[in-house]
Design an enzyme around this catalytic site. Structure first.
Site, PDB file in Angstrom:
ATOM      1  N   SER A 319      57.160  56.470  12.024  1.00 38.13           N
ATOM      2  CA  SER A 319      56.303  56.238  13.191  1.00 38.13           C
ATOM      3  C   SER A 319      54.841  56.512  12.862  1.00 38.13           C
ATOM      4  O   SER A 319      53.950  55.741  13.244  1.00 38.13           O
ATOM      5  CB  SER A 319      56.737  57.133  14.356  1.00 38.13           C
ATOM      6  OG  SER A 319      55.838  57.033  15.434  1.00 38.13           O
ATOM      7  N   TRP A 322      53.645  53.767  10.638  1.00 35.85           N
ATOM      8  CA  TRP A 322      53.502  52.518  11.403  1.00 35.85           C
ATOM      9  C   TRP A 322      52.116  52.430  12.041  1.00 35.85           C
ATOM     10  O   TRP A 322      51.547  51.342  12.162  1.00 35.85           O
ATOM     11  CB  TRP A 322      54.572  52.461  12.489  1.00 35.85           C
ATOM     12  CG  TRP A 322      54.474  51.274  13.398  1.00 35.85           C
ATOM     13  CD1 TRP A 322      55.024  50.034  13.206  1.00 35.85           C
ATOM     14  CD2 TRP A 322      53.780  51.197  14.649  1.00 35.85           C
ATOM     15  NE1 TRP A 322      54.717  49.208  14.265  1.00 35.85           N
ATOM     16  CE2 TRP A 322      53.944  49.897  15.161  1.00 35.85           C
ATOM     17  CE3 TRP A 322      53.036  52.124  15.386  1.00 35.85           C
ATOM     18  CZ2 TRP A 322      53.403  49.496  16.377  1.00 35.85           C
ATOM     19  CZ3 TRP A 322      52.484  51.725  16.590  1.00 35.85           C
ATOM     20  CH2 TRP A 322      52.670  50.426  17.077  1.00 35.85           C
ATOM     21  N   HIS A 323      51.558  53.578  12.426  1.00 33.99           N
ATOM     22  CA  HIS A 323      50.271  53.563  13.112  1.00 33.99           C
ATOM     23  C   HIS A 323      49.111  53.209  12.191  1.00 33.99           C
ATOM     24  O   HIS A 323      48.063  52.772  12.676  1.00 33.99           O
ATOM     25  CB  HIS A 323      50.004  54.921  13.770  1.00 33.99           C
ATOM     26  CG  HIS A 323      50.722  55.101  15.077  1.00 33.99           C
ATOM     27  ND1 HIS A 323      52.035  55.509  15.159  1.00 33.99           N
ATOM     28  CD2 HIS A 323      50.312  54.906  16.358  1.00 33.99           C
ATOM     29  CE1 HIS A 323      52.392  55.571  16.426  1.00 33.99           C
ATOM     30  NE2 HIS A 323      51.375  55.209  17.176  1.00 33.99           N
ATOM     31  N   GLY A 324      49.244  53.402  10.916  1.00 31.37           N
ATOM     32  CA  GLY A 324      48.139  53.028  10.047  1.00 31.37           C
ATOM     33  C   GLY A 324      48.322  53.497   8.619  1.00 31.37           C
ATOM     34  O   GLY A 324      49.129  54.384   8.328  1.00 31.37           O
ATOM     35  N   PHE A 492      46.084  48.732  14.888  1.00 30.69           N
ATOM     36  CA  PHE A 492      47.462  48.986  14.495  1.00 30.69           C
ATOM     37  C   PHE A 492      48.316  47.720  14.582  1.00 30.69           C
ATOM     38  O   PHE A 492      49.461  47.741  14.223  1.00 30.69           O
ATOM     39  CB  PHE A 492      48.083  50.081  15.370  1.00 30.69           C
ATOM     40  CG  PHE A 492      47.266  51.352  15.378  1.00 30.69           C
ATOM     41  CD1 PHE A 492      46.694  51.809  14.213  1.00 30.69           C
ATOM     42  CD2 PHE A 492      47.067  52.049  16.554  1.00 30.69           C
ATOM     43  CE1 PHE A 492      45.935  52.967  14.207  1.00 30.69           C
ATOM     44  CE2 PHE A 492      46.315  53.210  16.559  1.00 30.69           C
ATOM     45  CZ  PHE A 492      45.754  53.665  15.385  1.00 30.69           C
TER      46      PHE A 492
END
Length: 492
Positions: A319, A322-324, A492
């Site tokens: 997670s 996934w954001h960056g 994102f």
């Protein structure tokens, strides 16, 4: 193109709605698809090519998967689709990061760095990739049948209200709506109301608090006092919530205008009493996606405690990534995973069953326990947002050290005046943001009940209409009087 931009508000969306409502119903999905690609091309022309090609490939693969009679073929096609989508995501979103880190290691050992040209990042690639993975897994697992035509499937992937920043709509939850979605006058009115509420959250609250947060985080570290550090952290905490929740409200509102019902994405997360509750209230669509497509397939709660805890760490590590493509996001994911791990342990121990705890608190002091839990969770979440907001890990840890540097609170000198960072409007907005965020759920329920009992439908209509006009005029006036700020989650 942003929902809060002049181009969208006064050109793109009004023209689209005019064409959409005048067109025969059989052409409406085509109009939505064309508008969605025009919307995306405006923001990311290269990304539109990637979006279209991968959409075609996935549509063909899933057709083969559905028509395959053997489990082996289905497994192979599923693997091809999922791995292909993840590969596209990794290449466009993380290849620059990985090459940069590899070159740092090579330079440490005096090797020549790899020659690499930076890859252009398609906006929203994380969101449309998760939508495509949702589609193939839902068909594979039997939760939904594949789309009967390419148009409906392409519209599901590219639907412009949720294309760039979600909510992440799982295919089996919207499959029937893709085939038929009528918009009544009530839907259009309710959608406009929701859109204007989101517009106000973004422009009147998030952008105003962003002025303070940006000033503090851009200061030379030697100029940041303990008080300034807390001020910047607090303003960013409310900024990111009202920015992202505002976008979600606008997306849900546009969807409602078109006849779609999108799931809620936020539910006042800052009144959470622990991290598990926070993630049931924050970015709900992403939490549900990870739960259904990663956490449960890994075993969920059906495995041993050790494996269950490991699954939590894996989910939140991914997670964060996934954001960056930055170590700050990875550390932020690990940070949240740690406190979810603590929640799991506390829940399994069931501390509330001990008589000493009950005797100490008693029924009368439940409210005090709730206040303490909310306050502690909120502070810990704010600390996480510092890591999330920082450009690098070094600055994040320096900033956090300054936050708790109470021993030198009167010894840190700065040449930056408080008036340079915050004004009366910022202070008033911070108060409003706090009030909205922490107003008790029970109070909201009571107010809604009184409102429904005392005001009839016609009065409700006129009140909402006045609110729409007031919020839009105030938001638009504010938008004209300051520089445009893109939504935080655009990257994102």
């Amino acid at each position: 193109m942003s929902f809060s931009s002049i181009t969208f508000l006064f050109y793109f969306f009004p023209l689209f709605i005019l064409i959409y409502n005048k067109a025969p119903k059989r052409y409406r999905n085509m109009i939505i698809l064309l508008a969605s690609y025009l919307f995306y091309i405006w923001s990311s022309p290269q990304g539109a090519i990637v979006l279209f090609i991968t959409t075609v490939i996935d549509f063909i693969l899933v057709k083969y998967l559905y028509n395959s009679r053997t489990k082996i073929k289905q497994n192979i096609i599923l693997a091809l689709s999922v791995i292909g989508n993840i590969t596209v995501l990794i290449y466009f979103k993380y290849s620059n990061f990985f090459i940069y880190e590899i070159n740092k290691i090579l330079e440490t050992f005096h090797f020549n760095p790899l020659v690499w040209e930076n890859v252009i990042f398609p906006i929203g690639v994380s969101f449309f990739t998760f939508h495509k993975i949702s589609y193939v897994i839902d068909v594979y697992s039997g939760k939904a049948e594949p789309s009967d035509n390419f148009l409906n499937y392409a519209m599901y992937i590219a639907l412009f209200p949720k294309l760039l920043m979600g909510p992440i709509i799982r295919y089996h939850n919207i499959a029937t709506q893709l085939k038929g979605h009528d918009n009544s006058i009530d839907d259009i009115f309710d959608g406009l109301f929701r859109f204007c509420v989101g517009f106000a959250k973004k422009v009147l609250i998030a952008d105003v608090l962003a002025e303070v947060a940006d000033k503090v985080f851009q200061l030379d570290f030697s100029s940041i006092t303990v008080g300034y550090a807390w001020l910047g952290m607090t303003c960013y905490t409310f900024q990111i919530y009202f920015d992202f929740a505002g976008y979600s409200d606008m997306a849900i509102g546009i969807g409602k205008i078109l006849g779609f019902t999108f799931q809620e994405n936020f539910n006042r997360p800052y009144i959470s009493q622990n991290f598990s509750e926070f993630w049931r209230r924050w970015h709900i669509s992403l939490s549900n996606w990870f739960k259904e497509y990663l956490y449960i397939p890994l075993g969920g709660n059906r495995v041993s405690k050790f494996r269950n805890y490991l699954n939590l760490w894996v989910v939140f590590l991914i997670s964060g990534l996934w954001h960056g493509a930055n170590w700050t996001f990875i550390v932020w994911g690990i940070y949240h995973g740690f406190f979810l791990f603590i929640d799991k342990i506390a829940h399994s121990c069931n501390f509330s069953k001990f008589r000493c705890v009950k005797m100490f608190w008693g029924e009368r002091f439940k409210w005090l326990s709730k206040v303490i839990n909310i306050s502690l969770t909120f502070i810990l979440v704010m600390i996480g947002w510092v890591i999330f907001r920082s450009d690098n890990i070094t600055f994040a840890f320096q900033y956090l050290q300054r936050i708790f540097d109470f021993t030198n609170i009167n010894q840190i000198s700065t040449n930056v005046m408080l008036d340079d960072l915050i004004n009366n409007r910022n202070i008033f907005t911070l108060f409003i943001a706090s009030f909205i965020s922490f107003f008790p759920d029970s109070g909201v329920t009571k107010l809604q009940g009184k409102f429904k009992n005392r005001i009839n439908e016609l009065q409700t209509f006129w009140i909402k209409q006045c609110i729409i006009i007031i919020l839009f005029v105030l938001s638009f006036a504010s938008l004209l009087n300051k520089s445009f700020k893109p939504f935080i989650y655009f990257r994102f």
